[in-house]
Motif scaffolding. Structure first.
Motif, PDB file in Angstrom:
ATOM      1  N   SER A 190       0.818  -1.212   0.000  1.00  0.00           N
ATOM      2  CA  SER A 190       0.000   0.000   0.000  1.00  0.00           C
ATOM      3  C   SER A 190       0.852   1.263   0.000  1.00  0.00           C
ATOM      4  N   GLU A 191       2.140   1.135   0.413  1.00  0.00           N
ATOM      5  CA  GLU A 191       3.085   2.253   0.484  1.00  0.00           C
ATOM      6  C   GLU A 191       2.666   3.314   1.505  1.00  0.00           C
ATOM      7  N   HIS A 192       1.750   2.973   2.395  1.00  0.00           N
ATOM      8  CA  HIS A 192       1.277   3.953   3.381  1.00  0.00           C
ATOM      9  C   HIS A 192       2.306   4.209   4.471  1.00  0.00           C
ATOM     10  N   SER A 193       3.206   3.258   4.684  1.00  0.00           N
ATOM     11  CA  SER A 193       4.239   3.423   5.703  1.00  0.00           C
ATOM     12  C   SER A 193       5.502   2.691   5.290  1.00  0.00           C
ATOM     13  N   CYS A 194       6.607   3.127   5.859  1.00  0.00           N
ATOM     14  CA  CYS A 194       7.902   2.481   5.631  1.00  0.00           C
ATOM     15  C   CYS A 194       8.582   2.336   6.985  1.00  0.00           C
ATOM     16  N   THR A 195       8.967   1.125   7.331  1.00  0.00           N
ATOM     17  CA  THR A 195       9.585   0.854   8.622  1.00  0.00           C
ATOM     18  C   THR A 195      11.006   0.359   8.420  1.00  0.00           C
ATOM     19  N   ILE A 196      11.935   0.929   9.193  1.00  0.00           N
ATOM     20  CA  ILE A 196      13.335   0.514   9.114  1.00  0.00           C
ATOM     21  C   ILE A 196      13.829   0.165  10.513  1.00  0.00           C
ATOM     22  N   ALA A 197      14.767  -0.766  10.575  1.00  0.00           N
ATOM     23  CA  ALA A 197      15.394  -1.135  11.848  1.00  0.00           C
ATOM     24  C   ALA A 197      16.827  -0.637  11.850  1.00  0.00           C
ATOM     25  N   ILE A 198      17.192   0.027  12.932  1.00  0.00           N
ATOM     26  CA  ILE A 198      18.540   0.564  13.089  1.00  0.00           C
ATOM     27  C   ILE A 198      19.007   0.318  14.520  1.00  0.00           C
ATOM     28  N   SER A 199      20.273   0.579  14.769  1.00  0.00           N
ATOM     29  CA  SER A 199      20.788   0.463  16.128  1.00  0.00           C
ATOM     30  C   SER A 199      20.076   1.463  17.039  1.00  0.00           C
ATOM     31  N   GLU A 200      19.785   1.035  18.255  1.00  0.00           N
ATOM     32  CA  GLU A 200      19.020   1.885  19.171  1.00  0.00           C
ATOM     33  C   GLU A 200      19.717   3.211  19.440  1.00  0.00           C
ATOM     34  N   ASP A 201      21.044   3.212  19.479  1.00  0.00           N
ATOM     35  CA  ASP A 201      21.749   4.455  19.784  1.00  0.00           C
ATOM     36  C   ASP A 201      21.736   5.458  18.628  1.00  0.00           C
TER      37      ASP A 201
END
Length: 263
Positions: free
Chosen positions: A177-188
């Motif tokens: 749907s392209e309504h959102s984009c989620t990325i994972a990165i280092s917490e810091d």
């Protein structure tokens, strides 16, 4: 015929002595193995081989007798520090390719793990997953809004802005749907990433084309790894069913078309 060669140190293009950084000695051995066209490369370490999971989290984790280059790279990226992905590059680029053995200096009777072109996961349908990798102290950054739908270049702007500020992205999840984009990165790096994205999309936020840039932390990433998962039905179902039975809520999902890793 035997050669004794120092590793870890090298010379750069300016003639200055440098180190090869993490796992530089193993990398040196792999390079020499390629140059000498060795029959095999043995990496001696303090564990019996590549394990099926992190033994600190999974007490029943076992030594894998063999894994493919691709499986080893997937496991090495998230958690398994036995071998660095760059160590495998010389062996893979050699023709013919060279098998790598992970052996234990303190337990020489252990056969260790053989890393080569293929593994048993492609041959045994009941063992299509060779192991699980995990990484902790991560954060999810979610960019959401109706202004993302059908707009060209949004992802390019997100990742370009993050690259300019040295933020490394470990996982990407986006629905069709392209309504959102989620990325994972280092917490810091979470706050930095949020600020960078908000600055890049300042205009869209003011116009409410993007509704929010949110952080979810701390989170962990777990990945099921195995060459045999390709074209094998039901693997993802079993994976998520197990997480559900353990009352673990899944926040984001990513899988490449190679079907080698479900994270």
């Amino acid at each position: 015929l035997h050669f004794i060669i120092t590793g870890y140190v090298a010379i750069n293009t300016d003639g200055v002595a440098v180190t090869l950084k993490r796992d530089g000695s193993d990398y040196s051995a792999a390079i020499m193995g390629k140059i000498l066209r060795a029959n095999s490369i043995s990496i001696w370490t303090d564990v019996d081989g590549v394990l099926s999971a992190d033994p600190r989290r999974v007490p029943l984790a076992s030594v894998l007798p063999e894994v493919s280059y691709n499986e080893a790279m997937e496991l090495a990226y998230f958690g398994a520090k036995v071998i660095h992905p760059k160590t495998m590059q010389p062996a893979i680029l050699c023709n013919p390719q060279i098998p790598i053995y992970i052996r234990n200096t303190f337990n020489m009777r252990s056969p260790g793990t053989r890393i080569f072109i293929t593994s048993t996961t492609t041959q045994q349908k009941d063992k299509v997953v060779c192991g699980f990798s995990s990484v902790e102290r991560m954060a999810l950054v979610n960019v959401e809004g109706s202004g993302l739908i059908g707009v060209h270049g949004v992802d390019k702007r997100i990742f370009g802005a993050l690259e300019d500020h040295g933020v490394n992205v470990s996982l990407i999840s986006q629905a069709s749907s392209e309504h959102s984009c989620t990325i994972a990165i280092s917490e810091d790096q979470a706050e930095l990433a949020k600020n960078v994205i908000e600055e890049e999309f300042r205009r869209e936020l003011m116009l409410s084309h993007i509704s929010s840039v949110d952080i979810r932390a701390p989170v962990s990433i777990i990945g099921a790894v195995g060459d045999g998962m390709a074209s094998t039905s039901g693997v993802a179902g079993r994976f998520f069913s197990s997480l559900g039975d353990a009352k673990i809520n899944v926040l984001a999902i990513a899988q490449g078309s190679s079907e080698r890793n479900i994270s």
